[in-house]
Design a protein around this motif. Sequence first.
Motif, PDB file in Angstrom:
ATOM      1  N   ALA A 122       0.832  -1.199   0.000  1.00  0.00           N
ATOM      2  CA  ALA A 122       0.000   0.000   0.000  1.00  0.00           C
ATOM      3  C   ALA A 122       0.866   1.247   0.000  1.00  0.00           C
ATOM      4  O   ALA A 122       1.942   1.280   0.594  1.00  0.00           O
ATOM      5  CB  ALA A 122      -0.911  -0.011   1.226  1.00  0.00           C
ATOM      6  N   LEU A 123       0.358   2.312  -0.661  1.00  0.00           N
ATOM      7  CA  LEU A 123       1.117   3.552  -0.751  1.00  0.00           C
ATOM      8  C   LEU A 123       0.484   4.688   0.042  1.00  0.00           C
ATOM      9  O   LEU A 123       1.137   5.692   0.325  1.00  0.00           O
ATOM     10  CB  LEU A 123       1.258   3.982  -2.218  1.00  0.00           C
ATOM     11  CG  LEU A 123       2.021   2.994  -3.116  1.00  0.00           C
ATOM     12  CD1 LEU A 123       2.047   3.498  -4.546  1.00  0.00           C
ATOM     13  CD2 LEU A 123       3.435   2.784  -2.596  1.00  0.00           C
ATOM     14  N   ASP A 124      -0.786   4.528   0.419  1.00  0.00           N
ATOM     15  CA  ASP A 124      -1.426   5.547   1.250  1.00  0.00           C
ATOM     16  C   ASP A 124      -1.066   5.306   2.708  1.00  0.00           C
ATOM     17  O   ASP A 124      -0.776   4.174   3.119  1.00  0.00           O
ATOM     18  CB  ASP A 124      -2.943   5.498   1.073  1.00  0.00           C
ATOM     19  CG  ASP A 124      -3.530   4.143   1.448  1.00  0.00           C
ATOM     20  OD1 ASP A 124      -3.007   3.113   0.948  1.00  0.00           O
ATOM     21  OD2 ASP A 124      -4.472   4.099   2.269  1.00  0.00           O
ATOM     22  N   LEU A 125      -1.060   6.344   3.491  1.00  0.00           N
ATOM     23  CA  LEU A 125      -0.659   6.230   4.889  1.00  0.00           C
ATOM     24  C   LEU A 125      -1.853   5.891   5.782  1.00  0.00           C
ATOM     25  O   LEU A 125      -2.981   6.318   5.509  1.00  0.00           O
ATOM     26  CB  LEU A 125      -0.021   7.543   5.351  1.00  0.00           C
ATOM     27  CG  LEU A 125       1.307   7.889   4.673  1.00  0.00           C
ATOM     28  CD1 LEU A 125       1.761   9.288   5.062  1.00  0.00           C
ATOM     29  CD2 LEU A 125       2.375   6.861   5.019  1.00  0.00           C
ATOM     30  N   PRO A 126      -1.645   5.131   6.843  1.00  0.00           N
ATOM     31  CA  PRO A 126      -2.749   4.750   7.734  1.00  0.00           C
ATOM     32  C   PRO A 126      -3.263   5.956   8.517  1.00  0.00           C
ATOM     33  O   PRO A 126      -2.493   6.842   8.911  1.00  0.00           O
ATOM     34  CB  PRO A 126      -2.102   3.713   8.663  1.00  0.00           C
ATOM     35  CG  PRO A 126      -0.648   4.043   8.665  1.00  0.00           C
ATOM     36  CD  PRO A 126      -0.360   4.558   7.285  1.00  0.00           C
ATOM     37  N   ALA A 127      -4.573   5.946   8.763  1.00  0.00           N
ATOM     38  CA  ALA A 127      -5.181   7.070   9.469  1.00  0.00           C
ATOM     39  C   ALA A 127      -4.948   6.994  10.971  1.00  0.00           C
ATOM     40  O   ALA A 127      -4.832   8.020  11.644  1.00  0.00           O
ATOM     41  CB  ALA A 127      -6.688   7.112   9.176  1.00  0.00           C
ATOM     42  N   THR A 128      -4.889   5.775  11.515  1.00  0.00           N
ATOM     43  CA  THR A 128      -4.730   5.599  12.955  1.00  0.00           C
ATOM     44  C   THR A 128      -3.586   4.630  13.253  1.00  0.00           C
ATOM     45  O   THR A 128      -3.135   3.886  12.371  1.00  0.00           O
ATOM     46  CB  THR A 128      -6.019   5.040  13.588  1.00  0.00           C
ATOM     47  OG1 THR A 128      -6.225   3.695  13.111  1.00  0.00           O
ATOM     48  CG2 THR A 128      -7.224   5.913  13.244  1.00  0.00           C
ATOM     49  N   ARG A 176       2.063   6.178  18.965  1.00  0.00           N
ATOM     50  CA  ARG A 176       2.548   6.879  17.762  1.00  0.00           C
ATOM     51  C   ARG A 176       3.424   5.958  16.906  1.00  0.00           C
ATOM     52  O   ARG A 176       4.611   6.190  16.717  1.00  0.00           O
ATOM     53  CB  ARG A 176       3.273   8.163  18.142  1.00  0.00           C
ATOM     54  CG  ARG A 176       2.401   9.153  18.901  1.00  0.00           C
ATOM     55  CD  ARG A 176       3.049  10.504  19.002  1.00  0.00           C
ATOM     56  NE  ARG A 176       3.183  11.131  17.673  1.00  0.00           N
ATOM     57  CZ  ARG A 176       3.827  12.289  17.479  1.00  0.00           C
ATOM     58  NH1 ARG A 176       4.407  12.903  18.495  1.00  0.00           N
ATOM     59  NH2 ARG A 176       3.902  12.790  16.263  1.00  0.00           N
ATOM     60  N   VAL A 177       2.805   4.918  16.403  1.00  0.00           N
ATOM     61  CA  VAL A 177       3.537   3.869  15.685  1.00  0.00           C
ATOM     62  C   VAL A 177       3.451   3.998  14.172  1.00  0.00           C
ATOM     63  O   VAL A 177       4.121   3.251  13.454  1.00  0.00           O
ATOM     64  CB  VAL A 177       2.995   2.477  16.108  1.00  0.00           C
ATOM     65  CG1 VAL A 177       3.147   2.269  17.598  1.00  0.00           C
ATOM     66  CG2 VAL A 177       1.527   2.293  15.686  1.00  0.00           C
ATOM     67  N   ARG A 178       2.628   4.939  13.658  1.00  0.00           N
ATOM     68  CA  ARG A 178       2.452   5.042  12.208  1.00  0.00           C
ATOM     69  C   ARG A 178       3.749   5.509  11.526  1.00  0.00           C
ATOM     70  O   ARG A 178       4.575   6.182  12.156  1.00  0.00           O
ATOM     71  CB  ARG A 178       1.341   6.030  11.875  1.00  0.00           C
ATOM     72  CG  ARG A 178      -0.021   5.691  12.446  1.00  0.00           C
ATOM     73  CD  ARG A 178      -1.016   6.801  12.151  1.00  0.00           C
ATOM     74  NE  ARG A 178      -0.543   8.093  12.664  1.00  0.00           N
ATOM     75  CZ  ARG A 178      -1.102   9.270  12.378  1.00  0.00           C
ATOM     76  NH1 ARG A 178      -2.152   9.325  11.546  1.00  0.00           N
ATOM     77  NH2 ARG A 178      -0.630  10.396  12.884  1.00  0.00           N
TER      78      ARG A 178
END
Length: 471
Positions: A261-267, A452-454
């Motif tokens: 995936a190339l989009d970043l996670p929201a949470t 804050r793991v994203r």
Amino acid sequence: MTERFSAREAVALVSDDFSELRAPMRHFKPDGPISWEGYDDSRARAGDRTGEVESAVCGTATIGDTPAVLIVFEFGFLGGSLGERTGDRLEAAYFHAREHRLPVVSLVATGGSRMQEGMLALTQLQRVARQSALTREAGLAQIAVACDPATGGGWATLGAGADVTLALPGAQLGFAGSRVRPPGADPSAYTAEAQLAAGAVDAVVPTAELRETLALWLRLLTRPSAEAEAGAKAEAGAKAEAAPVPPGPVQPAPVPPALGALDLPATGWEAVQRARSPQRPRAAAYLDAYFTRRATISGDRCGGTDDGMLCGFGLAHDGGSIRSIAYAAQCGTPTRPAGYRTAARLIRLAGRLGIPVLTLVDTPGAANDAEAERQGVGAAIADLFAAVATARTPVTTLVIGEGGSGGALALAAHGNTWATPDSYFSVIAPELAAAILKRAPEQVRSTADQLRVRPQDLLQLGVVRGIAQAP
């Protein structure tokens, strides 16, 4: 039992242009240095039978397109045993390798030290060990092939002491030879296949594939240092002709592109779930996309292997060229002590040979079962931290999935770690953090946010340098 080859047959298996080195031949008094009755006759019969004057044949050869020093044992000459004259030959071969900046390839077929020369024969192992160490310090690769049999001191120095150790299928392999093993010892433990499972051998290679396999390994382990030296020499100019020039700086391995995936996670919890998804690309997919060819090393040389840690060397495109890069990649499982030790072995070997390192982080954490503790998981992690911290060549890290605590951080390069959009890195798994804080199960998701793991959190915190993009 594998097929046995004479020294000349073994040479023909791997090269077509062998040139034997001039070998020193010390003078012996009758029946050798300790006057072993009948020793002269035994050596004469061995010479008549094999056509050789000693148990080792040494020379130069081109394997694939790489020149190397080749050491080949003749088992038919007194069981391939090591005596003083054998030591002379091996020492001369190693000296030639260092003088001409050549890797060393040894085809080991020996029963050990020669009894007819007593302790003088045994001390040849010290000579061999010293020559091997000096060659290692010189930054030259050493590859051994365990033929049948490879036992005793010859195995414990030339074989087990090599940078990469291969073996022929079914070869008898181990420190104890067949006639000195304990009564009732399981013979299957003394085979190439058993030693591979125990982490003492990197691969078992069919005879028909030996030449090609050696050619690949020599390409992987020798060309980088040669190119670096050539580049440094060109920069130094004419003065470089008068004195050796140290290798130029090694450039870091390029960061692999993101394959998932190339989009970043929201949470934070979404980041954890995406990293744990069975559909996410794993280490094997990244390695296949990154390298045109690669070869694996296996085992920690302490009795263990870990299928969840892939280590080796490969050829990768970097700009307009192809160069060798070492890799250590976690496969998404808890990493065993043997995995950490194998990765540390790889990083130190790459440093000696002037090869940059790529590490791929993907583990929920270190294995923490009772067996892992008995195998020294804490010490293994500490050793890997030290290997990365003191690496002689640059280490590039990409977090491709789970980054679980210190078991993941041990493989990560300080200041040169990147993350994919479908990865996370955490001081501890959110579920365990909630349990330690005595929070209810439904608070795990909010705990993941707090940690804050994203990937974007890690970038903002300065934990990673950047987020990998599409190819």
